[in-house]
Scaffold this motif. Structure first.
Motif, mmCIF file in Angstrom:
data_model
loop_
_atom_site.group_PDB
_atom_site.id
_atom_site.type_symbol
_atom_site.label_atom_id
_atom_site.label_comp_id
_atom_site.label_asym_id
_atom_site.label_seq_id
_atom_site.Cartn_x
_atom_site.Cartn_y
_atom_site.Cartn_z
ATOM 1 N N PRO A 39 10.461 -0.331 29.529
ATOM 2 C CA PRO A 39 9.315 0.175 28.752
ATOM 3 C C PRO A 39 9.223 -0.331 27.316
ATOM 4 O O PRO A 39 8.130 -0.391 26.758
ATOM 5 C CB PRO A 39 9.528 1.700 28.775
ATOM 6 C CG PRO A 39 10.352 1.954 29.987
ATOM 7 C CD PRO A 39 11.249 0.758 30.123
ATOM 8 N N SER A 72 16.053 -0.955 28.672
ATOM 9 C CA SER A 72 15.444 0.186 27.971
ATOM 10 C C SER A 72 16.043 1.529 28.388
ATOM 11 O O SER A 72 15.511 2.586 28.055
ATOM 12 C CB SER A 72 13.917 0.228 28.188
ATOM 13 O OG SER A 72 13.306 -0.969 27.780
ATOM 14 N N GLN A 197 5.917 11.191 26.101
ATOM 15 C CA GLN A 197 6.977 10.285 26.538
ATOM 16 C C GLN A 197 6.483 8.842 26.477
ATOM 17 O O GLN A 197 5.312 8.572 26.746
ATOM 18 C CB GLN A 197 7.415 10.614 27.966
ATOM 19 C CG GLN A 197 7.949 12.021 28.157
ATOM 20 C CD GLN A 197 9.281 12.252 27.460
ATOM 21 O OE1 GLN A 197 10.016 11.316 27.156
ATOM 22 N NE2 GLN A 197 9.597 13.524 27.210
ATOM 23 N N ARG A 198 7.381 7.926 26.145
ATOM 24 C CA ARG A 198 6.977 6.524 26.024
ATOM 25 C C ARG A 198 6.357 5.984 27.308
ATOM 26 O O ARG A 198 5.464 5.150 27.270
ATOM 27 C CB ARG A 198 8.189 5.652 25.664
ATOM 28 C CG ARG A 198 8.810 5.985 24.329
ATOM 29 C CD ARG A 198 9.866 4.983 23.956
ATOM 30 N NE ARG A 198 10.630 5.423 22.777
ATOM 31 C CZ ARG A 198 11.355 4.633 22.029
ATOM 32 N NH1 ARG A 198 11.455 3.359 22.333
ATOM 33 N NH2 ARG A 198 12.017 5.105 20.988
ATOM 34 N N GLN A 199 6.835 6.464 28.449
ATOM 35 C CA GLN A 199 6.342 5.943 29.722
ATOM 36 C C GLN A 199 5.107 6.678 30.243
ATOM 37 O O GLN A 199 4.591 6.349 31.311
ATOM 38 C CB GLN A 199 7.457 5.997 30.779
ATOM 39 C CG GLN A 199 7.902 7.410 31.163
ATOM 40 C CD GLN A 199 9.024 7.931 30.286
ATOM 41 O OE1 GLN A 199 9.184 7.488 29.159
ATOM 42 N NE2 GLN A 199 9.806 8.872 30.806
ATOM 43 N N ASP A 200 4.600 7.667 29.492
ATOM 44 C CA ASP A 200 3.412 8.403 29.922
ATOM 45 C C ASP A 200 2.215 7.463 30.078
ATOM 46 O O ASP A 200 2.056 6.498 29.317
ATOM 47 C CB ASP A 200 3.055 9.495 28.924
ATOM 48 C CG ASP A 200 3.982 10.701 29.007
ATOM 49 O OD1 ASP A 200 4.782 10.760 29.954
ATOM 50 O OD2 ASP A 200 3.909 11.565 28.112
ATOM 51 N N THR A 201 1.371 7.769 31.054
ATOM 52 C CA THR A 201 0.163 6.973 31.278
ATOM 53 C C THR A 201 -1.090 7.681 30.752
ATOM 54 O O THR A 201 -2.191 7.141 30.826
ATOM 55 C CB THR A 201 -0.012 6.679 32.774
ATOM 56 O OG1 THR A 201 -0.059 7.911 33.506
ATOM 57 C CG2 THR A 201 1.135 5.826 33.293
ATOM 58 N N SER A 226 3.956 1.754 22.891
ATOM 59 C CA SER A 226 3.655 3.184 23.051
ATOM 60 C C SER A 226 2.834 3.738 21.888
ATOM 61 O O SER A 226 2.299 4.842 21.974
ATOM 62 C CB SER A 226 4.954 3.987 23.192
ATOM 63 O OG SER A 226 5.767 3.857 22.046
#
Length: 385
Positions: A39, A72, A197-201, A226
């Protein structure tokens, strides 16, 4: 006769061992951990690429860099860190790339007595200073240095209420703490404080909460790519106030991914983003230009400032290693301790991001020469005037 022969053999073996010891350890070993995949790869890739541009000879010793990718993943960072310490017996470690990753390995740097140069955003890796953190040196500007510039601009623009959205990790948490204290001190009320969260869409829910609070301005505290989604989401939801970003957004991909939706953004970051507008008298300009030119020659593109954070770690080591060699040989605990001391005594070292002045209390060492107020104008970075 047998005793004399045995003594002669032992004496000869000892002589070979003594004479051979320097040759067997005729190099400084530097471990490097980057997030070149996963990420935060937009941060990690230029950091990994920058290793090839760092000095291969420092003082009287050749330098070997051992580079690992943690994907990551903070758990992978710990494994890589231990491998570099236990198997490679490195003299120092640069990395990891991410703030959570770096926070998770500090104890191992301290336990092994290995200097760690952290190219991460959060000041939590060096503040508050502790027995463990004294082994860590940060090659990016501390949050408060960047935040002061942003809040000063907010006051100048008459901002009275502020919305905040940051990553749910040490980067976002420390920024929330720093900006909250500075805002209160300057008469600005934080009316919304959200995390993601960094990986949130999607951050639709957080955006709506901020929108309902109707702040005069919004600060996004997130590193790398992000940093884009919260701002573009607020744009799509109709927010019209001033948008601010931290130095975590200081990469060209922010412009590319955000497009017109990030026009007018204000952030504070290093001079690298606006090098053409920086006076030649700035102590870092020539060094930053040299780094950019070397990176372009090697990779055909302009580096993100995140890569420069690793390059600066190399410059810090280039300054400190000769001093450490005066006290001990590479590959020993005494050398690592001397290297830590030399890093802590860095004085007026100009690098790509600014000028380093380390001390017992300050393991980042930047002053106002390490930041510029910058805006997005016509899809490009420009000095805020």
């Amino acid at each position: 006769m047998k005793k004399l022969l045995t003594a002669a053999l032992l004496s000869g073996a000892a002589g070979i061992a003594l004479s051979g010891a320097p040759a067997a350890r005729a190099e400084v070993k530097i471990g490097v951990i980057t997030s070149a995949s996963g990420p935060i790869a937009l941060v990690g890739i230029p950091q990994k690429n920058s290793v090839a541009l760092m000095p291969k000879q420092i003082g009287d010793q050749p330098v070997r860099y051992i580079t690992l990718d943690d994907g990551s993943d903070p758990t992978a960072s710990v494994k890589a860190f231990k491998k570099l310490i236990d198997e490679e017996h490195v003299d120092a470690i640069i990395g990891p790339s991410g703030s959570p990753n770096a926070m998770g390995v500090i104890q191992f740097a301290a336990e092994s007595g290995t200097p760690m140069l952290a190219p991460v955003g959060t000041a939590a890796v060096v503040l508050p200073m502790t027995e463990q953190k004294k082994w860590v040196f940060k090659t990016t500007q501390n949050d408060d240095l960047i935040a002061q510039a942003l809040v000063e601009n907010m006051v100048k623009r008459g901002v009275k209420t502020l919305g905040f959205i940051g990553t749910a990790d040490p980067y976002g948490e420390n920024w929330s703490k720093v900006i909250g204290a500075l805002a209160e001190k300057n008469g600005i009320k934080v009316v919304a404080n959200e995390r993601f969260q960094r990986q949130d869409t999607s951050v639709t829910g957080q955006g709506l909460k901020i929108l309902m609070a109707r702040p005069d301005a919004v600060l996004v505290a997130a590193p790398g790519s992000s940093s884009v989604m919260p701002q573009t989401t607020l744009f799509d939801q109709g927010y019209k106030g001033q948008m601010y970003q931290t130095h975590g957004a200081a990469l060209d991909q922010f412009l590319q991914l955000g497009g017109k939706k990030v026009e007018g953004t204000i952030l504070a970051a290093s001079l690298m983003l606006v090098l053409d507008e920086t006076p030649d008298s700035h102590p870092s300009k020539a060094i930053a230009q040299h780094y950019i030119d070397a990176y372009k020659t090697a990779y055909g593109q302009t580096p993100a400032t995140f890569g420069a954070n690793v390059y600066d770690a190399g410059l810090l080591l280039e300054k400190a290693i000769p001093a450490a060699e005066q006290k001990a040989q590479p590959g020993t605990p005494a050398f690592r301790a001397a290297l830590r001391d030399a890093l802590e005594n860095t004085h007026e070292l100009a690098a790509t991001q600014g000028v380093y002045n380390m001390s017992v209390e300050d393991h980042s060492g930047f002053d106002t020469r390490g930041r510029e107020l910058i805006t997005v104008k016509d899809g490009h970075w420009a000095l805020l005037k």
